[in-house]
Design a protein around this motif. Structure first.
Motif, PDB file in Angstrom:
ATOM      1  N   ASP A  35       0.860  -1.176   0.000  1.00  0.00           N
ATOM      2  CA  ASP A  35       0.000   0.000   0.000  1.00  0.00           C
ATOM      3  C   ASP A  35       0.895   1.223   0.000  1.00  0.00           C
ATOM      4  OD1 ASP A  35      -3.171   0.625   0.858  1.00  0.00           O
ATOM      5  OD2 ASP A  35      -1.771   2.221   1.394  1.00  0.00           O
ATOM      6  N   ARG A  36       0.415   2.298  -0.606  1.00  0.00           N
ATOM      7  CA  ARG A  36       1.258   3.497  -0.618  1.00  0.00           C
ATOM      8  C   ARG A  36       1.437   4.063   0.788  1.00  0.00           C
ATOM      9  NH1 ARG A  36      -2.603   7.471  -4.242  1.00  0.00           N
ATOM     10  NH2 ARG A  36      -4.475   7.458  -2.931  1.00  0.00           N
ATOM     11  N   GLU A  37       0.548   3.672   1.733  1.00  0.00           N
ATOM     12  CA  GLU A  37       0.756   3.943   3.151  1.00  0.00           C
ATOM     13  C   GLU A  37       1.255   2.637   3.780  1.00  0.00           C
ATOM     14  OE1 GLU A  37      -2.566   5.721   5.119  1.00  0.00           O
ATOM     15  OE2 GLU A  37      -3.073   6.971   3.388  1.00  0.00           O
ATOM     16  N   SER A  38       2.542   2.538   3.976  1.00  0.00           N
ATOM     17  CA  SER A  38       3.150   1.259   4.373  1.00  0.00           C
ATOM     18  C   SER A  38       2.563   0.704   5.667  1.00  0.00           C
ATOM     19  CB  SER A  38       4.667   1.425   4.528  1.00  0.00           C
ATOM     20  OG  SER A  38       4.970   2.414   5.504  1.00  0.00           O
ATOM     21  N   GLY A  39       2.124   1.583   6.552  1.00  0.00           N
ATOM     22  CA  GLY A  39       1.569   1.121   7.816  1.00  0.00           C
ATOM     23  C   GLY A  39       0.320   0.280   7.630  1.00  0.00           C
ATOM     24  N   ARG A  40      -0.460   0.578   6.598  1.00  0.00           N
ATOM     25  CA  ARG A  40      -1.682  -0.202   6.361  1.00  0.00           C
ATOM     26  C   ARG A  40      -1.340  -1.615   5.918  1.00  0.00           C
ATOM     27  NH1 ARG A  40      -6.458   3.076   3.431  1.00  0.00           N
ATOM     28  NH2 ARG A  40      -5.096   2.921   1.607  1.00  0.00           N
ATOM     29  N   ASP A  54       6.703  -1.927  -1.552  1.00  0.00           N
ATOM     30  CA  ASP A  54       5.970  -1.081  -2.495  1.00  0.00           C
ATOM     31  C   ASP A  54       5.595  -1.905  -3.732  1.00  0.00           C
ATOM     32  OD1 ASP A  54       8.381  -1.322  -3.914  1.00  0.00           O
ATOM     33  OD2 ASP A  54       9.105   0.627  -3.257  1.00  0.00           O
ATOM     34  N   VAL A  55       4.997  -1.238  -4.706  1.00  0.00           N
ATOM     35  CA  VAL A  55       4.556  -1.921  -5.920  1.00  0.00           C
ATOM     36  C   VAL A  55       5.736  -2.511  -6.674  1.00  0.00           C
ATOM     37  CG1 VAL A  55       3.489  -1.570  -8.183  1.00  0.00           C
ATOM     38  CG2 VAL A  55       2.438  -0.576  -6.141  1.00  0.00           C
ATOM     39  N   GLU A  56       6.835  -1.777  -6.696  1.00  0.00           N
ATOM     40  CA  GLU A  56       8.031  -2.280  -7.386  1.00  0.00           C
ATOM     41  C   GLU A  56       8.501  -3.595  -6.775  1.00  0.00           C
ATOM     42  OE1 GLU A  56       9.278  -1.034 -10.095  1.00  0.00           O
ATOM     43  OE2 GLU A  56       7.833   0.618 -10.094  1.00  0.00           O
ATOM     44  N   ALA A  57       8.536  -3.640  -5.463  1.00  0.00           N
ATOM     45  CA  ALA A  57       8.974  -4.853  -4.783  1.00  0.00           C
ATOM     46  C   ALA A  57       7.996  -5.998  -5.031  1.00  0.00           C
ATOM     47  CB  ALA A  57       9.107  -4.579  -3.287  1.00  0.00           C
ATOM     48  N   LEU A  58       6.720  -5.676  -5.091  1.00  0.00           N
ATOM     49  CA  LEU A  58       5.730  -6.728  -5.331  1.00  0.00           C
ATOM     50  C   LEU A  58       5.918  -7.346  -6.715  1.00  0.00           C
ATOM     51  CD1 LEU A  58       2.034  -6.726  -4.317  1.00  0.00           C
ATOM     52  CD2 LEU A  58       2.643  -7.381  -6.636  1.00  0.00           C
ATOM     53  N   GLU A  77      -3.154   2.258 -14.749  1.00  0.00           N
ATOM     54  CA  GLU A  77      -1.705   2.037 -14.835  1.00  0.00           C
ATOM     55  C   GLU A  77      -1.321   0.656 -14.308  1.00  0.00           C
ATOM     56  OE1 GLU A  77       2.455   3.728 -12.839  1.00  0.00           O
ATOM     57  OE2 GLU A  77       0.585   4.856 -12.604  1.00  0.00           O
ATOM     58  N   LEU A  78      -1.943   0.238 -13.209  1.00  0.00           N
ATOM     59  CA  LEU A  78      -1.593  -1.051 -12.612  1.00  0.00           C
ATOM     60  C   LEU A  78      -2.067  -2.224 -13.470  1.00  0.00           C
ATOM     61  CD1 LEU A  78      -2.348  -0.172  -8.888  1.00  0.00           C
ATOM     62  CD2 LEU A  78      -0.092  -0.619  -9.894  1.00  0.00           C
ATOM     63  N   VAL A  79      -3.231  -2.096 -14.074  1.00  0.00           N
ATOM     64  CA  VAL A  79      -3.696  -3.145 -14.978  1.00  0.00           C
ATOM     65  C   VAL A  79      -2.755  -3.241 -16.176  1.00  0.00           C
ATOM     66  CG1 VAL A  79      -5.543  -3.863 -16.534  1.00  0.00           C
ATOM     67  CG2 VAL A  79      -6.100  -3.029 -14.248  1.00  0.00           C
ATOM     68  N   ARG A  80      -2.369  -2.102 -16.713  1.00  0.00           N
ATOM     69  CA  ARG A  80      -1.430  -2.110 -17.846  1.00  0.00           C
ATOM     70  C   ARG A  80      -0.113  -2.798 -17.456  1.00  0.00           C
ATOM     71  NH1 ARG A  80      -2.548   1.158 -22.157  1.00  0.00           N
ATOM     72  NH2 ARG A  80      -4.425   2.446 -21.960  1.00  0.00           N
TER      73      ARG A  80
END
Length: 339
Positions: A35-40, A54-58, A77-80
């Motif tokens: 999540d862009r809020e890492s705590g969540r 983050d998304v890159e790591a995922l 963007e994420l679907v692409r």
């Protein structure tokens, strides 16, 4: 196919719920959540759920599939990115708020053969499924009309309104998809009316608190779709399908926020559902199970990007009708490359 590793992008209410459902699926070995809020993401961690930075790591972990449950403006963007990486993808509705972006994604998925499922959860609600089977089996006779209600107990917070796309793209779009899925017919025209009921926050963003759409479908079938942001009685989603032999309804039980004029020991006798997560919990669970089936190749996508595009076309037609006061052809919206 077992021991799947599935990434979830977004650890809010929807993402957290979906991550837990996937972690409880015996075919899934690990759920990676960010999540862009890492705590969540950290707060969602638990048995079978691993937070990543983050998304890159995922994406670097090369998951077997990805669930996009991020804010709407990130969906496209994420679907692409999933399409580019040849990773099967589930995306919350809508794919994008603008019809042109939906069209571009539809075309990309078509041309690439990518595997994408869109989140229209009412297709999995047990009552809705039973009604569709009754209609398909001829139990209702020839279909004549559909009546749908989607009502929130209270309006969303002001910060949500500006980016929601409006009542038709955010709320009624579920009904538009349901009508197409339930009847197997395309919606031809839309006439919409609505009111902001004097709410300055709704007016400021050009939205309405209450609306109704009259829909004409192929074969002369007619439907009405009512939408409300302030149903004081409580959260209410109902549907009625009538044919020449019988009429059947979904959403009528002890938790329906409805007072029958006549004495009824069941309808409305209990506490209303607090919201959509509780009302459709079973549907969401079945939807995630269907996505795993899709990932493993045991079924085709139960809700395609084409379905998402068609529902958005109807939503745009409803907006145009509300603005002009005239019925709008969905074909004209579908053919408008500038919309």
């Amino acid at each position: 196919m077992t021991d799947l590793r599935i990434g979830v992008i977004g650890a809010g209410r929807m993402g957290g719920m979906r991550a837990r459902m996937l972690a409880n699926d015996g075919r899934v070995a690990d759920v990676l959540i960010t999540d862009r809020e890492s705590g969540r993401a950290q707060a969602t961690a638990g048995p079978g759920i691993t937070p990543v930075e983050d998304v890159e790591a995922l994406f670097a972990t090369r998951p077997d599939a990805v669930v996009v449950s991020a804010p709407t403006d990130e969906h496209s963007e994420l679907v692409r990115r999933c399409v580019s990486a040849s990773i099967p993808c589930f995306c919350e509705k809508p794919l994008a708020l603008e019809l042109s972006d939906n069209r571009a994604l539809r075309d990309l998925v078509r041309s690439s053969g990518a595997r994408v499922q869109v989140g229209f959860h009412r297709r999995f609600d047990p009552e809705f499924v039973r009604i569709r089977r009754a209609a398909d089996g001829g139990d209702l006779g020839e279909l004549r009309r559909v009546h749908l209600i989607s009502a929130d107990k209270e309006p969303p917070p002001p910060g949500f309104l500006a980016g929601s796309g409006g009542i038709f793209r955010d709320l009624s779009i579920h009904d538009f998809d349901t009508v197409r899925w339930l009847t197997g017919r395309e919606i031809l025209t839309v006439y919409a009316t609505g009111s902001d009921n004097g709410d300055p926050e709704m007016s400021a963003v050009g939205d309405v608190r209450n609306a109704v759409c009259a829909l004409t479908l192929e074969g002369g079938l007619v439907a009405t779709a009512h939408a409300s942001r302030d149903n004081g009685g409580g959260y209410d989603v109902r549907m009625e399908l009538a044919g020449t032999r019988a009429t059947v309804a979904a959403g009528l039980d002890d938790r329906t926020p409805l007072r029958p004029a006549a004495d009824d020991p069941v309808v409305g006798s209990g506490s209303p559902w607090p919201g959509f997560l509780e009302r459709f919990h079973a549907a969401y669970a079945l939807e995630m199970a269907a996505f795993v089936d899709f990932v493993t190749g045991d079924r085709d996508t139960p809700c395609s990007v084409d379905d998402a595009f068609e529902a958005m076309c109807v939503a745009v037609a409803a907006e145009r009708s509300l603005r002009t006061g005239e019925a709008v052809s969905v074909d004209e919206v579908r053919a408008d490359e500038n919309s």
